[in-house]
Design an enzyme around this catalytic site. Structure first.
Site, mmCIF file in Angstrom:
data_model
loop_
_atom_site.group_PDB
_atom_site.id
_atom_site.type_symbol
_atom_site.label_atom_id
_atom_site.label_comp_id
_atom_site.label_asym_id
_atom_site.label_seq_id
_atom_site.Cartn_x
_atom_site.Cartn_y
_atom_site.Cartn_z
ATOM 1 N N GLY A 461 0.714 -1.328 0.203
ATOM 2 C CA GLY A 461 0.250 0.103 0.161
ATOM 3 C C GLY A 461 0.990 1.327 0.124
ATOM 4 O O GLY A 461 0.116 2.663 -0.239
ATOM 5 N N PRO A 578 7.109 12.058 -4.317
ATOM 6 C CA PRO A 578 6.920 12.914 -3.122
ATOM 7 C C PRO A 578 5.823 12.400 -2.800
ATOM 8 O O PRO A 578 4.934 12.990 -1.673
ATOM 9 C CB PRO A 578 6.726 14.196 -4.239
ATOM 10 C CG PRO A 578 6.678 14.319 -5.483
ATOM 11 C CD PRO A 578 7.480 12.916 -6.039
ATOM 12 N N THR A 580 3.388 9.322 -2.662
ATOM 13 C CA THR A 580 3.704 8.281 -1.944
ATOM 14 C C THR A 580 4.545 8.877 -0.540
ATOM 15 O O THR A 580 4.499 8.006 -0.031
ATOM 16 C CB THR A 580 4.507 6.938 -2.773
ATOM 17 O OG1 THR A 580 5.125 7.330 -3.621
ATOM 18 C CG2 THR A 580 2.929 6.463 -3.845
ATOM 19 N N LYS A 647 16.992 6.795 -0.362
ATOM 20 C CA LYS A 647 17.553 6.172 0.788
ATOM 21 C C LYS A 647 15.990 5.873 1.307
ATOM 22 O O LYS A 647 14.131 5.953 0.648
ATOM 23 C CB LYS A 647 18.213 7.052 1.639
ATOM 24 C CG LYS A 647 19.230 7.179 1.847
ATOM 25 C CD LYS A 647 19.500 8.855 3.161
ATOM 26 C CE LYS A 647 21.186 8.793 2.858
ATOM 27 N NZ LYS A 647 22.131 9.704 3.433
ATOM 28 N N GLY A 650 10.301 3.893 4.349
ATOM 29 C CA GLY A 650 8.656 3.594 5.288
ATOM 30 C C GLY A 650 8.926 3.149 6.900
ATOM 31 O O GLY A 650 7.997 3.853 6.868
ATOM 32 N N GLU A 651 10.150 3.798 6.997
ATOM 33 C CA GLU A 651 10.062 3.470 8.966
ATOM 34 C C GLU A 651 10.662 4.781 9.655
ATOM 35 O O GLU A 651 10.070 5.186 11.042
ATOM 36 C CB GLU A 651 11.577 1.803 9.286
ATOM 37 C CG GLU A 651 10.538 1.107 8.932
ATOM 38 C CD GLU A 651 11.031 -0.231 9.049
ATOM 39 O OE1 GLU A 651 11.502 -0.561 9.436
ATOM 40 O OE2 GLU A 651 11.584 -0.088 7.829
HETATM 41 MO MO1 MOS Z 1 9.682 -3.053 8.338
HETATM 42 S S1 MOS Z 1 9.700 -3.193 10.186
HETATM 43 O O1 MOS Z 1 10.769 -4.072 7.944
HETATM 44 O O2 MOS Z 1 8.461 -3.980 7.580
#
Ligand code: MOS
Length: 687
Positions: A461, A578, A580, A647, A650-651
């Site tokens: 997603g 930009p 997403t 880079k 996501g986290e």
């Molecule tokens: Mo994430 S905790 O690397 O799916």
């Protein structure tokens, strides 16, 4: 960076699968209409520890609708898996409350659920231990992982503390946090002769195929895992979960396709959660704020079944310069479910300890918390001396402060009051390592000039499908409409997990390579494998950075905390899309708000379970909790990472955003809460 002017990368393309999702045409693992399908329901252990001696099926449910009741007494034998959680229904041992101990398969979902509720389990229960504490007699140091040892030490930490004019010595605690993707974990399993097809919700189709294949004694290529769309995972779908093996086992036994979707409540025990953390952070500094020592120690839990180590102290290895340093991650095995990946494992809880302690040090020194961080900016990795490929942390602090309106802030707490609200601001650093993993991509050109790109990646997603389309379009000088990206199927060229914020970097590299080869060769097909290139990369010195800023108001009469503004300023390499990207950043920040204020698995030690195991009582931020939130980024080019210069993003949004909020609450009220979440009952007695 691409050598040609880019046309698609960097543009805010909308998600390619967006229309399919909003019209309901997009199919998730439990939504495929499959003929003759049966339904499975898991029976979970009602005790945290013991042995299961027998399973008695209620005679009233033994109607035609129930096809099988499987448990260790009658389940097919499986080969021993690497992950003991996948040895489902193989042993009489019960390792935690909520563990799958039986599976009912029936013609209808209702019949399966009813029979599961009426199954009688005969269990010899044993005393259990579910409470994490720093003085636990069985604390141990997990085995060294060559990439990330449990402990590091440089210089003479204790001497530095003895000599320092200013020190901070604080304990921070974070609670158990539970992965709650909107789409629960689900599998539809079909056997076609000796071949297995799984429609499964996960972050890594090739990994799930290999793991499920292994327990059934089959090569990975005889298992096909189809994962077209995924409604979130956060890490809990990073590896095969018990539902995949249970569904496959059930389908083999009843000779029909079987669907198994975990109910929401089961996610709290069966799919992995973030361990609670007990952290002690000590900082030693000169009066001008120069750090002389950093000591970060964390105690966390794992299960009896499987050692999983969160490594929260790792974040203190590269954030700030100091000649004397110690990090330590230790574990206790408890009679509880196995913790696992949950968005930014390690960095997210670890940055609560470090970044709140830095705020406390700034207050102690009477120094602005941004200036304290600038003063301790390292020139290279503090432990290894490896230079950073690009580190624009200070630029994020400066530019973020400017955009947020930090200047002129009165550092003294409890100074701003509007009506019944105390108002304050806080900040914290964000960081996440730039991970990359081997992947293979294949590109084929059709006579009509369109191109098919294939790679066994998944899109949680996040926009992965869209970004890979943009990358391929630019490399082949095609408009994105002429590129078709095929992902979400283990039969495609092998891709790495959609985890570690590494998807775009890892898959994008393989796609770039394949496109360049296609271009250079002039042929119709090219395949590119990044394994060797990835293995040659130095891992030290590669991180994304950022700064989080929060403004909160706290009601003096009720203790209610509202986050009126939350802002993230990032330096995370080249931003590929930009639209997403912003969604990833503010999604992480929102989850960080949950960590600061709302989310908490409340353990009942006597029962050995989290009593609030549903979304009615486990609170995640709702739209009404988010007032103003935004993310911006610096134009950072980091050419040493991968051909895109990207880079992971996501986290990083959940790293530091909780600390920024906790620090803002302390600034607003003068009350320093050191055990998360910051609930009103912890504030109210001090207001
Ligand atoms: Mo994430 S905790 O690397 O799916």
């Amino acid at each position: 960076m691409t050598t040609t002017a880019s046309r698609a990368v960097g543009r805010p393309l909308a998600r390619i699968e967006g229309p399919a999702k909003v019209t309901g045409a997009a199919k998730y693992a439990a939504e495929y209409a499959i003929e003759n399908v049966a339904y499975a329901w898991v029976v979970q252990s009602p005790v945290p520890r013991g042995t299961l001696t027998s399973v008695v099926v209620d005679p009233t449910t033994e109607a035609d609708d129930v096809l099988a009741v499987l448990w260790h007494g009658n389940a097919p034998r499986l080969a021993e898996p690497k992950d003991p959680e996948l040895a489902v229904l193989q042993s009489e041992r019960i390792s935690y409350r909520g563990q799958a101990v039986a599976l009912v398969v029936a013609r209808t979902l209702e019949a399966a659920r009813r029979a599961a509720q009426l199954v009688r389990l005969e269990i010899d229960a044993e005393p259990h231990d579910a409470v994490l504490r720093e003085d636990h007699p069985e604390i141990y140091t997990p085995e060294a992982d060559p990439d990330s040892p449990a402990e590091t030490e440089c210089g003479d930490v204790d001497a530095a503390f003895a000599a320092a004019p200013v020190t901070v010595d604080v304990r921070y605690e974070t609670p158990a946090l539970h992965n709650n993707p909107m789409e629960p974990h689900a599998t539809t399993a079909l056997w076609a002769g000796d071949d297995l097809v799984l429609y499964d919700s996960n972050q890594h189709p090739p990994g799930v195929a290999a793991a499920v294949g292994a327990v059934f004694g089959m090569p990975a290529d005889r298992v096909r895992v189809i994962t077209e769309h995924v409604g979130g995972g956060f890490g809990s779908k990073g590896t095969a979960r018990p539902n995949a093996v249970l569904a496959a086992m059930a389908a083999r036994v009843v000779g029909r396709p079987v669907k198994l979707a975990l109910p929401r409540q089961a996610l709290f025990s069966m799919v992995g959660y973030r361990t609670p953390t007990l952290q002690r952070i000590r900082l030693a500094a000169d009066r001008d704020g120069t750090l002389t020592a950093v000591d970060h120690q964390a105690v966390e839990q794992t299960s009896r079944l499987y050692e999983w180590a969160e490594q929260s102290a790792v974040v203190s290895r590269h954030m700030y310069a100091a000649p004397n340093r110690r990090t330590r991650n230790r574990l206790v095995r408890l009679d509880l479910p196995t913790p696992r990946w949950m968005r930014a494992p390690g960095e997210a809880p670890g940055s609560v300890g470090l970044e709140c302690a830095m705020d406390e040090l700034a207050a102690e020194l009477g120094m602005d918390p941004i200036e304290l961080r600038v003063r301790n900016e390292p020139r290279a990795e503090p432990e290894s001396g490896v230079p950073f490929t690009a580190r624009n942390f200070v630029a994020c602090l400066r530019e973020g402060a400017r955009r947020f309106g930090w200047e002129g802030r009165d550092p003294r707490p409890r100074r701003r009051r509007e009506g019944s609200w105390w108002i304050g601001t806080g900040m914290a650093a964000a960081t996440f390592p730039c991970n990359v993993m081997p992947s293979i991509a294949r590109v084929r050109r059709s006579p009509d000039g369109t191109v098919d790109v294939s790679i066994a990646a998944t899109d949680l997603g996040t926009g992965a499908r869209t970004i890979l389309t943009q990358i391929a379009a630019d490399e082949l000088r095609l408009p994105p409409e002429r590129v078709r990206v095929h992902i979400g199927d283990s039969s495609l060229p092998k891709a790495s997990v959609a985890g570690g914020s590494a998807g775009s970097a890892s898959w994008g590299w393989a796609v770039t390579g394949a496109c360049r080869e296609l271009r250079d060769s002039g042929g119709d097909e090219a395949t590119f494998d990044t394994t060797e290139l990835v293995e040659q990369q130095e891992t030290d010195g590669k991180h994304a950075y950022g700064a989080h800023f929060a403004e909160v108001r706290v009601d003096a009469d009720t203790g209610e905390v509202r986050v009126s503004r939350l802002f993230g300023m990032y330096a995370a390499g080249r931003i590929l899309n930009p639209r997403t990207a912003r969604s990833q950043f503010i999604g992480g920040m929102t989850m960080g708000m949950g960590m600061a204020l709302h989310e908490e698995g409340v353990l009942d030690p006597a029962m050995g379970e989290w009593v609030n195991h549903d979304l009615g009582e486990y609170h995640v931020p709702a739209h009404a909790d988010v007032e103003w939130i935004d993310a911006e980024w610096l134009d950072e080019a980091d050419d040493e990472l991968n051909p895109m210069g990207s880079k992971g993003i996501g986290e990083i949004g959940i790293v530091g955003s909780p600390a920024a909020i906790v620090n803002a609450v302390a600034h607003a009220t003068g009350v320093r809460v050191r055990d998360l979440p910051v609930r009103l009952d912890k504030l109210l007695p001090h207001l």
